[in-house]
Design an enzyme around this catalytic site. Sequence first.
Site, PDB file in Angstrom:
ATOM      1  N   GLY A 100     -32.225 -62.539  -1.814  1.00  0.00           N
ATOM      2  CA  GLY A 100     -32.931 -61.345  -1.339  1.00  0.00           C
ATOM      3  C   GLY A 100     -32.848 -61.264   0.167  1.00  0.00           C
ATOM      4  N   CYS A 127     -30.168 -69.078  -3.247  1.00  0.00           N
ATOM      5  CA  CYS A 127     -30.273 -68.613  -1.859  1.00  0.00           C
ATOM      6  C   CYS A 127     -31.746 -68.351  -1.498  1.00  0.00           C
ATOM      7  CB  CYS A 127     -29.387 -67.391  -1.666  1.00  0.00           C
ATOM      8  SG  CYS A 127     -29.038 -67.075   0.067  1.00  0.00           S
ATOM      9  N   TYR A 128     -32.145 -67.091  -1.312  1.00  0.00           N
ATOM     10  CA  TYR A 128     -33.555 -66.836  -0.999  1.00  0.00           C
ATOM     11  C   TYR A 128     -34.448 -67.417  -2.099  1.00  0.00           C
ATOM     12  CZ  TYR A 128     -37.937 -64.342  -0.197  1.00  0.00           C
ATOM     13  OH  TYR A 128     -39.264 -64.041   0.009  1.00  0.00           O
ATOM     14  N   HIS A 214     -24.049 -68.625  -3.550  1.00  0.00           N
ATOM     15  CA  HIS A 214     -24.140 -67.626  -4.631  1.00  0.00           C
ATOM     16  C   HIS A 214     -23.153 -67.960  -5.756  1.00  0.00           C
ATOM     17  CE1 HIS A 214     -26.852 -64.667  -2.821  1.00  0.00           C
ATOM     18  NE2 HIS A 214     -26.404 -65.162  -1.680  1.00  0.00           N
ATOM     19  N   GLU A 216     -22.951 -66.416  -8.560  1.00  0.00           N
ATOM     20  CA  GLU A 216     -22.651 -65.222  -9.358  1.00  0.00           C
ATOM     21  C   GLU A 216     -21.457 -64.431  -8.846  1.00  0.00           C
ATOM     22  OE1 GLU A 216     -25.105 -65.766  -7.311  1.00  0.00           O
ATOM     23  OE2 GLU A 216     -25.909 -63.970  -6.371  1.00  0.00           O
ATOM     24  N   SER A 268     -18.964 -36.619 -25.044  1.00  0.00           N
ATOM     25  CA  SER A 268     -18.155 -36.193 -23.905  1.00  0.00           C
ATOM     26  C   SER A 268     -16.720 -36.685 -24.016  1.00  0.00           C
ATOM     27  CB  SER A 268     -18.764 -36.755 -22.618  1.00  0.00           C
ATOM     28  OG  SER A 268     -18.583 -38.161 -22.589  1.00  0.00           O
ATOM     29  N   GLY A 269     -16.488 -37.630 -24.922  1.00  0.00           N
ATOM     30  CA  GLY A 269     -15.162 -38.237 -24.974  1.00  0.00           C
ATOM     31  C   GLY A 269     -15.142 -39.565 -24.238  1.00  0.00           C
ATOM     32  N   GLY A 270     -16.172 -39.817 -23.438  1.00  0.00           N
ATOM     33  CA  GLY A 270     -16.268 -41.081 -22.718  1.00  0.00           C
ATOM     34  C   GLY A 270     -16.754 -42.195 -23.637  1.00  0.00           C
ATOM     35  N   VAL A 271     -16.633 -43.418 -23.155  1.00  0.00           N
ATOM     36  CA  VAL A 271     -16.943 -44.558 -24.013  1.00  0.00           C
ATOM     37  C   VAL A 271     -18.432 -44.642 -24.362  1.00  0.00           C
ATOM     38  CG1 VAL A 271     -17.027 -46.189 -22.071  1.00  0.00           C
ATOM     39  CG2 VAL A 271     -16.603 -47.047 -24.351  1.00  0.00           C
ATOM     40  N   ASP A 272     -19.320 -44.319 -23.416  1.00  0.00           N
ATOM     41  CA  ASP A 272     -20.748 -44.494 -23.680  1.00  0.00           C
ATOM     42  C   ASP A 272     -21.216 -43.573 -24.805  1.00  0.00           C
ATOM     43  OD1 ASP A 272     -20.454 -46.082 -21.502  1.00  0.00           O
ATOM     44  OD2 ASP A 272     -21.537 -44.783 -20.117  1.00  0.00           O
ATOM     45  N   SER A 273     -20.876 -42.286 -24.698  1.00  0.00           N
ATOM     46  CA  SER A 273     -21.349 -41.366 -25.741  1.00  0.00           C
ATOM     47  C   SER A 273     -20.627 -41.645 -27.060  1.00  0.00           C
ATOM     48  CB  SER A 273     -21.202 -39.914 -25.310  1.00  0.00           C
ATOM     49  OG  SER A 273     -19.854 -39.546 -25.210  1.00  0.00           O
ATOM     50  N   ALA A 274     -19.389 -42.096 -26.985  1.00  0.00           N
ATOM     51  CA  ALA A 274     -18.659 -42.414 -28.219  1.00  0.00           C
ATOM     52  C   ALA A 274     -19.337 -43.575 -28.947  1.00  0.00           C
ATOM     53  CB  ALA A 274     -17.213 -42.777 -27.889  1.00  0.00           C
ATOM     54  N   LYS A 414     -21.738 -52.101 -18.876  1.00  0.00           N
ATOM     55  CA  LYS A 414     -20.569 -51.332 -19.323  1.00  0.00           C
ATOM     56  C   LYS A 414     -19.580 -52.179 -20.130  1.00  0.00           C
ATOM     57  CE  LYS A 414     -18.299 -47.327 -18.736  1.00  0.00           C
ATOM     58  NZ  LYS A 414     -18.902 -45.989 -18.724  1.00  0.00           N
TER      59      LYS A 414
END
Length: 558
Positions: A100, A127-128, A214, A216, A268-274, A414
Amino acid sequence: MDEEKLSPDSHRVATSDDIEVSTYLEIAKEIAGEQPVAAEAAVSPAEREAIIVIDFGSQYSMLIARRIRECQVYCELVPHDTPWEKIAPLNPRGFILSGGPASVYDEEAPLAPPYIYEGHLPILGICYGMQVLTTQLGGTVAPGTQREYGHAVLYLSDEDSPLFADLPSPSPVWMSHGDRIEDMPPGFRSLAYTENSPVAVMGNDDRIFGLQFHPEVAHTPYGKTILRNFAYRVCRCQGNWTMGNFINESLSKIRNQVGSGRVICALSGGVDSAVVATLVHRAVGDQLTCIFVNNGLLRRDEAQRTLNTFRLNLGMNINYVDATERFLDRLRGITDPEVKRKAIGEEFIRVFEQEAEKIGKVDFLAQGTLYPDVIESTSSVSKVSATIKTHHNVGGLPARMKLQLLEPLRYLFKDEVRQVGHELGLPEEMVRRQPFPGPGLAIRIIGEVTSEKLEILRAADWVLMNEIKKANMYNQLWQSFAVLTDVRSVGVMGDYRTYGYLLAVRAVTSEDAMTADWARLPYDLLARISNRVVNEVPGVNRVVFDITSKPPSTIEWE
Ligand code: XMP
């Protein structure tokens, strides 16, 4: 990190524009057949183990959660002042204190909630977070004589620590800190050091650890090994966070929530809505109706392809509306990017409402909200930050239409959504599709949107994507697209003067779109793109390549 993504031998998967409509039909038929949902047994939320990241506002906090989940352990990020009542139902097996921007000796410095020390669960401070641990457990933190930023080399002093299994010594790590540990808390000892940090890692009783670097970030190549060791060897997690388990859990949750209600979903054709549509359809079948609004701002053939795929996919109910003219009328004369975005968002809501009314009584709106959106809307940082762009989504709908929200992906990143899509049997070219913004090509045309400009951009984008795919780069880039500027310049073709549009090529690598780096596309690829665009797309006589990263730029131009 980005160089890795661009390695030429990465596996290439066919992508939407490669595939003829007939192939789409084949794929759709294929997925219309019976698909095994998931081989694994469902894990009830009570059995699901979790590691909780206590967030102190580091720009990398979300990455910690992603890395832990990549190790098949569920992980949630919570603000540092979250009460225990909210944590307990998650069945925590350990805590990670994030980095942070604060300094622990600031008066208002955020500290960890007492419950993390009162239980006997393992803790890893980063770290922090390590400095917070030190302060709260009776050690001392002091300003370092110099800031340590960037690469460092880590030497292990205790190779037997469970945190260090499979870790080479020395190994590179990435540091970003000003303060340092002066005195460790009682019972702690240094487990590893770097040239400037005698206490780069500290620990006590193999339960509480602190890392000054870090783990990550990609610049700490063995960071994930450390996080995995923490999850499995220290917290004793079993690793039951799999997308198969997620799907089984979601199906029963959706069925419980929806009951006999009716659901609509904007496709929409995008992956999320599909993925949302496929998941909800699998849970409640024909109680779901999808609405697909063609706003006329899609890429070449995109509407037809999406429609074909989903109509045949498990026989999903799709109400298709071609609203091209409506959107073009609405956009006439608009040049300001924000006005454009708002106009498209509003028009979408109107069309969607009209279509939904035709369906009759509807109870739920299914939408593809993802975990980064959820985190952003709850983090204190986002509440004060300025609006850079108004994203077009269906957020205005539930309030106006009195719908309940169904958001089955709200705890997924995602890449997890892509895995779920894969497990659900969606075609790879859909699952691997690069993100495409809701306002579509309108925000890739600088200035007024007209049908003539849309055609120019579609043709240029088609060439660009074709070349990117031929070069096996599509899946290595977060996004690649063309932007039609409103600049015109003089050129010469044959013996004639031309006065045409300037087209910009944008290609970026990114993990989450919050930051992005411009992709180092090979010169010969750029040359082919430029050559083909100027030869094949009437109206364009000059091509430039955008070499700015985000920040300070954004990915889209508007
Ligand atoms: P920027 O341009 O803000 O974009 O760096 C970050 C990511 O978001 C996408 N984007 C959108 N997606 N509706 C969407 O669904 C929108 O209005 C929108 N605007 C930008 C962009 O393509 C990139 O992936």
